[in-house]
Design a protein around this motif. Structure first.
Motif, PDB file in Angstrom:
ATOM      1  N   VAL A   2       0.623   3.704   6.070  1.00 46.64           N
ATOM      2  CA  VAL A   2       1.645   4.742   5.288  1.00 46.64           C
ATOM      3  C   VAL A   2       2.831   3.595   4.927  1.00 46.64           C
ATOM      4  O   VAL A   2       3.094   2.903   5.952  1.00 46.64           O
ATOM      5  N   GLN A   3       3.234   4.003   3.755  1.00 45.55           N
ATOM      6  CA  GLN A   3       4.340   3.086   3.507  1.00 45.55           C
ATOM      7  C   GLN A   3       5.522   4.219   3.166  1.00 45.55           C
ATOM      8  O   GLN A   3       5.198   5.019   2.387  1.00 45.55           O
ATOM      9  N   LEU A   4       7.058   3.829   3.360  1.00 52.70           N
ATOM     10  CA  LEU A   4       7.836   4.565   3.043  1.00 52.70           C
ATOM     11  C   LEU A   4       8.808   3.753   2.267  1.00 52.70           C
ATOM     12  O   LEU A   4       9.484   2.962   2.580  1.00 52.70           O
ATOM     13  N   GLU A   5       9.178   4.123   0.881  1.00 50.09           N
ATOM     14  CA  GLU A   5      10.100   3.477   0.205  1.00 50.09           C
ATOM     15  C   GLU A   5      11.340   4.164   0.044  1.00 50.09           C
ATOM     16  O   GLU A   5      11.344   5.251  -0.819  1.00 50.09           O
ATOM     17  N   GLU A   6      12.538   3.921   0.332  1.00 54.24           N
ATOM     18  CA  GLU A   6      13.746   4.242   0.102  1.00 54.24           C
ATOM     19  C   GLU A   6      14.476   4.220  -1.203  1.00 54.24           C
ATOM     20  O   GLU A   6      14.401   2.906  -1.552  1.00 54.24           O
TER      21      GLU A   6
END
Length: 121
Positions: A2-6
């Motif tokens: 899982v990747q979280l891009e802010e």
């Protein structure tokens, strides 16, 4: 993984508003908590706001009434709307997600890389 891009950090004047977004991608599970923490230099991360699968939101005491966390489920994006910003809100803001396939399964945790928010005149 899982990747979280802010996105959405930056400089704002006291009393102003700013919106942060965090898009989750990868193998996403249906049971989750997602939202934001923030960190001051030399300190541990503090809760800003987290939204749960059932839509309930928990906020840190210092942001209640000023900040709002919401989620766009089809886009797997969580948004932090920050109003009435104060210099004390200056910090690095981190997107966070934990998730599991079922309510009784162990949760996996993920963090974004962080985005700087600076409140200054």
């Amino acid at each position: 993984q899982v990747q979280l891009e802010e996105s959405g950090g930056g400089l704002v004047q006291p009393g102003g508003s700013l919106r942060l977004s965090c898009a989750a991608s990868g193998p996403l599970d249906g049971i989750y908590t997602m939202g934001w923490y923030r960190q001051y230099p030399g300190k541990q991360r503090d809760l800003v706001g987290l939204i749960n699968t059932d839509g309930t939101v928990n906020y840190g005491a210092s942001v209640k009434g000023r900040f709002t966390v919401s989620i766009n489920n089809p886009k797997n994006t969580v948004t932090l709307q920050m109003n009435s910003l104060e210099p004390e809100d200056t910090a690095i803001y981190y997107c966070y997600r934990n998730q599991a396939r079922s309510p009784w399964a162990a949760r996996s945790e993920y963090w974004g890389q962080g985005t700087q928010v600076t409140v200054s005149s």
